[in-house]
Design an enzyme around this catalytic site. Sequence first.
Site, PDB file in Angstrom:
ATOM      1  N   ALA A  87      57.755  87.336  28.454  1.00  0.00           N
ATOM      2  CA  ALA A  87      57.134  87.303  27.127  1.00  0.00           C
ATOM      3  C   ALA A  87      55.624  87.090  27.245  1.00  0.00           C
ATOM      4  CB  ALA A  87      57.767  86.201  26.280  1.00  0.00           C
TER       5      ALA A  87
ATOM      6  N   SER B 283      64.429  79.487  28.780  1.00  0.00           N
ATOM      7  CA  SER B 283      65.048  80.726  29.253  1.00  0.00           C
ATOM      8  C   SER B 283      64.132  81.497  30.189  1.00  0.00           C
ATOM      9  CB  SER B 283      65.466  81.623  28.082  1.00  0.00           C
ATOM     10  OG  SER B 283      64.466  82.552  27.759  1.00  0.00           O
ATOM     11  N   VAL B 284      64.746  82.445  30.903  1.00  0.00           N
ATOM     12  CA  VAL B 284      64.018  83.318  31.814  1.00  0.00           C
ATOM     13  C   VAL B 284      63.020  84.194  31.071  1.00  0.00           C
ATOM     14  CG1 VAL B 284      65.697  85.209  31.678  1.00  0.00           C
ATOM     15  CG2 VAL B 284      64.365  84.901  33.776  1.00  0.00           C
ATOM     16  N   LYS B 285      63.254  84.398  29.773  1.00  0.00           N
ATOM     17  CA  LYS B 285      62.423  85.312  28.995  1.00  0.00           C
ATOM     18  C   LYS B 285      60.994  84.799  28.794  1.00  0.00           C
ATOM     19  CE  LYS B 285      65.780  88.282  28.063  1.00  0.00           C
ATOM     20  NZ  LYS B 285      65.775  89.683  28.503  1.00  0.00           N
ATOM     21  N   ASP B 286      60.752  83.510  29.033  1.00  0.00           N
ATOM     22  CA  ASP B 286      59.378  82.996  28.922  1.00  0.00           C
ATOM     23  C   ASP B 286      58.440  83.767  29.840  1.00  0.00           C
ATOM     24  OD1 ASP B 286      60.461  81.105  27.270  1.00  0.00           O
ATOM     25  OD2 ASP B 286      60.030  79.387  28.557  1.00  0.00           O
TER      26      ASP B 286
END
Length: 453
Positions: free
Chosen positions: A48, A42-45
């Site tokens: 994060a 996901s883009v959230k890597d």
Amino acid sequence: MKYAKNILETIGNTPLVQLNKIAESIDAMVLAKVETFNPGNSVKDRMAVKMIEDAEADGRLKPGGTIIEGTSGNTGMGLALGAIVKGYKLICVISDKQSKEKIDILRAVGAEVVVCPTDVEPTDPRSYYSVSKRLAEETPNAWYVNQYDNPSNAIAHYEQTGPEIWEQTEGKITHFVVGVGTGGTISGVSKYLKEKNPNVKVWGIDTYGSVFKKYHETGIFDENEVYSYITEGIGEDILPKNVDFSLIDGFTKVTDKDAAVYTRKLALEEGIFVGNSAGAAVKGLLQLKDEFKPGDVVVVLFHDSGSRYVGKMFNDDWMRERGFLDEEITKAGDLIKNHADRPLVMARTEELVSHAIERMRKHKISQIPVADTTGFVGSVNETVLFHAYMEDKDIADKPIKDFMGAPYPLVNANTSLEEVSKLIDKDNQAVLVDLGDGKHHIITKHDIIGAIK
């Protein structure tokens, strides 16, 4: 030799893929930034790891500490990768509307997962916002990430995602379209793109039950806009600090059904197996098609992987239960075809009321037909039993025939939906369908309502 020293070094540089069939009605080139190619899918890597590194740099996160965050799943996965490589513990607080796959994946990578109810106010002590804050206060050496208000979230996309898109399109991008949740992606990317070219238009995809669109257009935070919705990863009932409304040109809202349907369309028509917010983004893109003209380059961002929604949007039964499958329902047989193999729940005239109550409770139904040796002779429902109980507390041990009402009308499988609907009213709660060979099934108001598209 070319290799990454750890999994975190593989984050970013995700591909830009042209959309063809699903975007054929749009008079512009449409490119998808497919973020599922990140190691955490996901883009959230991106954000994060950026939030972890910034917290390490200024001392908020200390060696051996515990990372605590409220997440819809994807940020938790990115944090988990960072925690594993850097040696931290992780507690993820997640709402119960998120897919089982997301919860299982977080546990698989070592996170402790705390599940909270969805249908509560953000300030409710049971909400995943409140629980996250409380755990951070109670846990020694803990750092509360707070992705909604943490500026490192948007900075990550300003430093990484925005420049990648600009370079991959050779500066030709004219529009950026993306679902909005915490606001980090849209705000960070928009800031970078608009600095490069102020004429780039940025559109946010919102969902019904979220406050973003109305707030952007009116400046009013309308609590009447807030209600429970199914779409995951976008929309909010709060205004995160990471949503910079001045960088967003407009919003369009997408229904839960359309988001789910277009999530499946992306897999079937483009071979791109991505998540629920991607379906919402594509449907929003199609709703905005009048904004685009020949020669435009439109980039839409797909947040995460379809593997996290196998039990939901990619499951026919889940879709059917919510009326999201476009199945043609025109006759009685269509209404029951997905459960016609189940035995009809019924009662006999000489059975006790307690038996009927037990069956209704077990099968979570409110009415059942009653039969004797000649066939169907009556019916009983929870309303009748309730009123009878108020007059006589001993009805449980009395025969059903003493409390039954008229038998339900009998139709065949080819009876039209319109005719079936006319037979159900305040005095008649259901219809029986004769399937032949002595088999019958029941249609209730719930079935009729479920067929409404």
